[in-house]
Scaffold this motif. Structure first.
Motif, mmCIF file in Angstrom:
data_model
loop_
_atom_site.group_PDB
_atom_site.id
_atom_site.type_symbol
_atom_site.label_atom_id
_atom_site.label_comp_id
_atom_site.label_asym_id
_atom_site.label_seq_id
_atom_site.Cartn_x
_atom_site.Cartn_y
_atom_site.Cartn_z
ATOM 1 N N ARG A 74 40.999 38.083 32.750
ATOM 2 C CA ARG A 74 40.617 36.906 31.957
ATOM 3 C C ARG A 74 41.272 35.643 32.510
ATOM 4 O O ARG A 74 40.662 34.574 32.518
ATOM 5 C CB ARG A 74 40.995 37.116 30.497
ATOM 6 N N ASP A 75 42.518 35.781 32.989
ATOM 7 C CA ASP A 75 43.175 34.626 33.607
ATOM 8 C C ASP A 75 42.459 34.192 34.885
ATOM 9 O O ASP A 75 42.536 33.016 35.274
ATOM 10 C CB ASP A 75 44.634 34.966 33.927
ATOM 11 N N GLN A 76 41.765 35.129 35.544
ATOM 12 C CA GLN A 76 41.007 34.802 36.749
ATOM 13 C C GLN A 76 39.608 34.262 36.436
ATOM 14 O O GLN A 76 38.820 34.002 37.345
ATOM 15 C CB GLN A 76 40.866 36.063 37.622
ATOM 16 N N GLY A 77 39.291 34.118 35.147
ATOM 17 C CA GLY A 77 37.987 33.584 34.754
ATOM 18 C C GLY A 77 36.917 34.628 34.562
ATOM 19 O O GLY A 77 35.734 34.278 34.446
ATOM 20 N N VAL A 78 37.279 35.897 34.513
ATOM 21 C CA VAL A 78 36.303 36.963 34.329
ATOM 22 C C VAL A 78 36.140 37.219 32.832
ATOM 23 O O VAL A 78 37.122 37.385 32.106
ATOM 24 C CB VAL A 78 36.752 38.255 35.053
ATOM 25 N N ASP A 79 34.912 37.283 32.389
ATOM 26 C CA ASP A 79 34.591 37.559 30.979
ATOM 27 C C ASP A 79 34.533 39.071 30.781
ATOM 28 O O ASP A 79 33.715 39.757 31.409
ATOM 29 C CB ASP A 79 33.261 36.909 30.612
ATOM 30 N N ILE A 80 35.381 39.619 29.911
ATOM 31 C CA ILE A 80 35.470 41.066 29.694
ATOM 32 C C ILE A 80 35.011 41.393 28.289
ATOM 33 O O ILE A 80 35.475 40.807 27.316
ATOM 34 C CB ILE A 80 36.910 41.568 29.910
#
Length: 396
Positions: A74-80
């Motif tokens: 999530r910190d890398q911008g990935v939506d989980i």
């Protein structure tokens, strides 16, 4: 005569304290039984209402969970998004979504194929021999892969660094094996009909307690962070399509009168225990006639072991004592494994790990000469670790 008669206490009045005492005892047992029943009910309700999360669950903060990976992504911008229904996970798949799941042992092969048919990228965080065979990826390796870098042509693994996995795979033809040699690799990558499938044993690498070791976090980002979204499916028996066969219970195999008879016997036994228990008085403290010192017990057990010529038992006792002392001196938990103690001692003494692992967790000796040598080596190891400990005020 009248005065004497008036001073005699009636029998009914004399019996009142004894009756009151019996009622208080019975009331005490009733209160204890009520408290136990209430505690059992509350514990049952708490157990039922508390969600149970397993290994590599992205919503679990336990040591075996994988909440840390989810937060890093999530910190890398990935939506989980976490799904516990395979149909919901399948509906969420598109070209910019990575499907992540552990070994789906609760699904049939047909249900697994239906789940994967819409996926563009799939990452299995654990895999059984059946899953590897079904997907045509390979088979489990008999040995763990050697620690090291990727050593393969997958671009996203170039900057991962060193990986140390506890389980490896043997890739089939056309399947890329990374992080290991030809006899065992930690990661399998395959292109199958436009779907990229990756397999890794993430239970050791990606759990919350191990994510910060070596290049584990970088490998997690390389595998799971190549798309903008991640659909993380958590298999469970609540979402299985396997038809379970319920075995006959004991009550189905016995006559109808057996269960009431057992319940009646239990009630009769409880009543008898309460009845007989009232006949005993309070506990009386009594001084033991003999006090046995711990050293005498130790020497006695040692003489018994020597008389039985049980070298392996004596070696195990020596090894357990050395493990506890080494763990305390190395700042580890008391119940640390032999591998953990060997790793910490090897780092402290800057010696190869293999010899220490054999000494602390290897085969036990079968004769006295090997036992004596092992005891001497354990003593030397403890002395070396104690001498290598940093002292206050000493420059590092």
């Amino acid at each position: 005569m009248t005065d004497v008669a008036e001073t005699v206490i009636p029998a009914s009045t004399a019996e009142r304290p004894a009756r009151r005492a019996r009622l208080m005892k019975i009331g005490g047992w009733v209160v204890v039984a009520a408290i136990l029943a209430l505690g059992t009910f509350i514990a049952g309700q708490f157990t039922v209402s508390t969600p149970v999360t397993g290994a590599l669950d992205p919503e679990s903060v336990g040591d075996t969970g994988s909440r840390a990976i989810a937060e890093v992504l999530r910190d890398q911008g990935v939506d989980i998004e976490v799904y516990r229904s395979r149909e919901q996970a399948r509906a969420a798949l598109d070209d910019d979504t990575t499907l992540v799941l552990t070994n789906p042992a609760t699904l049939t092969d047909d249900a697994l194929d239906r789940l994967l048919e819409k996926a563009d990228r799939v990452v299995f965080l654990s895999a059984s021999a059946h899953l590897l065979e079904h997907l045509g990826l390979g088979s489990p390796a008999p040995v763990a892969p050697a620690p090291g870098a990727a050593r393969c042509d997958v671009p996203e693994f170039a900057e991962v660094g060193t990986i140390r996995a506890d389980r490896g795979f043997l890739p089939d033809d056309g399947v890329e094996g990374c992080f290991g040699q030809s006899d065992s690799t930690a990661v399998l990558v395959s292109e199958q009909s436009g779907t990229r499938v990756s397999v890794v044993d993430g239970i050791r690498l990606f759990s919350n307690s191990s994510l910060t070791e070596n290049g584990n976090a970088a490998l997690a980002v390389a595998l799971l962070g190549q798309t903008g979204k991640v659909a993380w499916y958590v298999p469970s028996f609540d979402d299985t399509d396997i038809d379970a066969v319920t075995a006959d219970a004991l009550g189905d195999l016995t006559p109808p009168w057996v269960t009431p008879a057992i319940l009646l016997l239990i009630l009769a036994g409880g009543a008898a225990a309460l009845w007989r228990g009232q006949r005993f008085g309070p506990l009386v403290a009594e001084t033991l006639p003999v006090t046995v010192r711990a050293s005498e017990t130790m020497h006695g057990r040692a003489r018994l072991t020597a008389k039985a010529a049980d070298s392996s038992h004596a070696a195990q006792a020596l090894r357990d004592g050395s493990r506890r002392r080494l763990a305390r001196r190395l700042g580890l938990a008391v119940n640390a494994s032999g591998d953990e103690i060997a790793d910490a001692a090897a780092d402290r003494l800057r010696v190869p790990r293999g010899s220490l692992q054999v000494l602390l967790d290897g085969p036990l000796p079968s004769d006295d000469s090997v036992l004596i040598a092992m005891a001497r080596q354990l003593g030397e190891l403890e002395t070396a670790v104690e001498r290598s400990a940093p002292t206050p005020g000493r420059e590092s």
